[in-house]
Design an enzyme around this catalytic site. Structure first.
Site, short mmCIF file in Angstrom:
data_model
loop_
_atom_site.label_atom_id
_atom_site.label_comp_id
_atom_site.label_asym_id
_atom_site.label_seq_id
_atom_site.Cartn_x
_atom_site.Cartn_y
_atom_site.Cartn_z
CB CYS A 1 42.39 40.58 39.83
SG CYS A 1 41.21 41.90 39.57
CG HIS B 1 43.27 39.60 35.10
ND1 HIS B 1 42.70 38.62 35.90
CD2 HIS B 1 42.67 40.76 35.43
CE1 HIS B 1 41.79 39.18 36.68
NE2 HIS B 1 41.74 40.48 36.42
CD GLU C 1 44.28 35.51 34.92
OE1 GLU C 1 45.37 36.07 35.15
OE2 GLU C 1 43.18 35.97 35.29
#
Lengths: 82, 235
Positions: free
Chosen positions: B86, B203, B205
């Site tokens: 990002c 994302h 994670e």
């Protein structure tokens, strides 16, 4: 009175790069009845105050523009000195 | 192996990345402060999501001049693995480690939702454990994720197989409707020519445990770890 110089840097999206903000503003103008405006492109400007005795200003302004103020992949810039 | 997660002022996904690596993957990880000039022996550096330096000027435009980035750029140029998620992707394009630019989303809104990503190239450490055509469900959260590069350069990127992830529908079809931000060719993640630097807008994670709604992010972290293990375990 200060003798400092001033530069105004205009940064805009390069020709051919879609400017969705400009498109949206243009649509709003059309809805408001301002139909003579064929397109709108947005951009931004920076006012830089420069020491009166600065050297090599043109070159250094150019560096500042290409390294930081504009992203050369998508934006172009022009500099006006006052 | 050891991960490093950079914290810039305004980073807000640094703890997510740290936790995914440490608590889910069980690997060693350190935070790297933006003012530091030491990567602390990291094998891979993550530039996390967020709004570094308030996104002033352009996303990632100021972060590229921080002391840690000088080291990250040297590390990447000598073959070190660097992953930008990002805002991290924005920083990587701003500093020139990745080609192109991330512009304002074409619909002008901040987009925070799940999307699907199709794996386009698995001959790359970040998708090493995936098959080409795999569809991953991963969230996005950005206002400037519209990938752009000028004519000629996009073709080079495609020819070099640098597109690793593309936005798709849940069945893996690349369609305009599946493109959440106007990115050229539905591009959601790319690598550099050498393959050691990756940038992606979604994302991974955030989706590493069932309770988070998807575990597809694990595939990316598992790929990284598998690719960095000693060569004999790769077969």
């Amino acid at each position: 009175m200060t003798n400092n110089k001033k530069a105004i840097v205009y940064v805009r999206l390069k020709e051919g790069v879609l400017d969705p903000q400009g498109v949206t503003i243009h649509k709003a103008l059309s809805q408001m009845g301002y139909n003579e405006f064929v397109s709108v492109r947005t951009g931004r400007f920076f006012e830089l105050e420069i020491e009166a005795n600065g050297n090599d200003i043109d070159k250094r302004l150019d560096e500042v523009c290409s390294k930081l103020l504009a992203n050369p992949v998508i934006e172009s810039y022009t500099v006006e000195k006052h | 192996m050891k991960f490093g997660v950079v914290t810039f002022p305004g980073s807000n996904c640094d703890y997510d990345a740290y936790s995914a690596v440490k608590h889910v993957m069980g690997e060693e990880v350190e935070f790297l402060w933006h003012k530091s000039s030491n990567l602390l022996g990291s094998d891979l550096v993550i530039l996390p999501g967020g709004f570094s330096y308030g996104d002033y000027l352009r996303g990632g435009a100021i972060a590229k001049f921080s002391p840690i980035m000088e080291q990250v750029i040297k590390f990447a140029n000598s073959g070190g693995m660097v992953m930008g998620i990002c805002n991290g992707f924005q920083i990587l394009t701003e500093c020139g480690l990745l080609p192109g630019a991330l512009m304002r989303n074409s619909h002008l809104r901040f987009s925070c939702k799940y999307i699907y990503l199709r794996v386009e190239n698995n001959k790359n450490p970040y998708a090493y454990n995936c098959n080409v055509g795999d569809v991953l469900k991963i969230p996005i959260a950005h206002g400037e994720g519209n990938y752009y590069h000028y004519d000629g350069e996009i073709e080079k990127l495609e020819k070099n197989n640098q597109v690793i992830f593309r936005y798709c529908d849940k069945d893996g079809n690349i369609t305009p409707e599946a493109n959440p931000n106007g990115s050229l060719n539905n591009i959601g993640g790319i690598c550099n020519k050498e393959g050691n630097v990756l940038g992606m807008m979604p994302h991974p994670e955030r989706v590493v445990e069932d309770i988070l709604g998807s575990t597809d992010g694990l595939k990316i972290f598992e790929s990284i770890i598998a690719s960095l293990k000693p060569i004999d375990t790769l077969g």
